[in-house]
Design a protein around this motif. Sequence first.
Motif, PDB file in Angstrom:
ATOM      1  N   ARG A 109      11.928   3.376  74.905  1.00  0.00           N
ATOM      2  CA  ARG A 109      11.077   5.228  75.380  1.00  0.00           C
ATOM      3  C   ARG A 109      11.156   5.886  73.727  1.00  0.00           C
ATOM      4  O   ARG A 109      12.283   6.204  72.846  1.00  0.00           O
ATOM      5  N   PHE A 110      10.214   6.175  73.333  1.00  0.00           N
ATOM      6  CA  PHE A 110       9.624   6.576  72.757  1.00  0.00           C
ATOM      7  C   PHE A 110       9.749   8.385  72.844  1.00  0.00           C
ATOM      8  O   PHE A 110       9.376   8.819  73.924  1.00  0.00           O
ATOM      9  N   SER A 111       9.856   9.498  71.517  1.00  0.00           N
ATOM     10  CA  SER A 111      10.138  10.461  72.315  1.00  0.00           C
ATOM     11  C   SER A 111       9.237  11.472  70.747  1.00  0.00           C
ATOM     12  O   SER A 111       9.380  11.546  69.795  1.00  0.00           O
ATOM     13  N   MET A 112       8.318  12.241  70.808  1.00  0.00           N
ATOM     14  CA  MET A 112       7.102  13.366  70.012  1.00  0.00           C
ATOM     15  C   MET A 112       7.623  14.618  70.083  1.00  0.00           C
ATOM     16  O   MET A 112       6.970  15.653  69.798  1.00  0.00           O
ATOM     17  N   ALA A 113       8.721  14.598  71.271  1.00  0.00           N
ATOM     18  CA  ALA A 113       9.494  16.081  71.525  1.00  0.00           C
ATOM     19  C   ALA A 113       9.723  16.647  69.584  1.00  0.00           C
ATOM     20  O   ALA A 113      10.135  15.681  68.862  1.00  0.00           O
ATOM     21  N   PRO A 114       8.928  17.687  69.775  1.00  0.00           N
ATOM     22  CA  PRO A 114       9.138  18.544  68.443  1.00  0.00           C
ATOM     23  C   PRO A 114      10.486  18.340  68.545  1.00  0.00           C
ATOM     24  O   PRO A 114      11.186  18.034  66.994  1.00  0.00           O
ATOM     25  N   HIS A 115      12.016  19.078  69.163  1.00  0.00           N
ATOM     26  CA  HIS A 115      12.861  19.402  68.234  1.00  0.00           C
ATOM     27  C   HIS A 115      13.566  17.587  68.683  1.00  0.00           C
ATOM     28  O   HIS A 115      15.139  17.514  67.920  1.00  0.00           O
TER      29      HIS A 115
END
Length: 255
Positions: A109-115
């Motif tokens: 799983r990847f995340s591109m949420a800024p924080h």
Amino acid sequence: GARAVSKDRQHKKEEERDVHPGQAECLRALRALTPGTMAVCRVEHVGSNGLCVQAFGGTVRGCVEMDHCGGVYPGGAQGWRKIVKEAGGGIKTLTARVVLVDARTRTVRFSMAPHVLRMVAPRYLPEIGEVYKDATIMRLDLGRGVLLGVPLDVIRGTAPDAAEQQDAAPAPAADKKGKKATKASALAAPEHLTAAATRGVYVTLAHAVDPPAKGAKKGADAVKAAAQKYLSTLRVGGSLAVRVTQHWHLAEGWA
């Protein structure tokens, strides 16, 4: 101690021996991958609730779930899908950070949420105890709850400046030479920037209705049935009054 490590190594060798050589290489790549690793990903498919991506030269495949795409999108899954597929020519590549790896189930799983990309706490979360009288209904999850959206300027009291809007948007992907992509992308489209400047407040079923009154049927099932009935009367795009009681969706950046 040492015996457990030895058994684990033996299990890994047996697992690799029982699969195709190409799959064995994939397993080794997954085991070398750790949460926190940054990657430039290529989008292979836009699913119903997330992006299917590949990274590291195609040796790793995973997904970016809708809630980790860097914004709170109107219209639920359909609204999100329309933005990432159509706005600004869609999303072809992106920069994301690994948040989960399970080599046994081949799950990444990847995340591109800024924080998450910046490895900092979410900024400008709604204050605990704060009441928002006109929070917008962004998504209805029957059986779970409702996702509300509050614009960043409502939370802060002033409109965000250009620097803060840029800070709220996910980082653009880079090419092989490390240069930032300059082509049009959904991540630079006004629709996505608006979603990135919206904070989420999630109301679970248990908090969607008042406790049963005296003499009324009680129990978890009764509360759930009442909440489901109430949620069925709501519509995406409408508004609700909500009080923030806790911060526990920090990975997504919601209250």
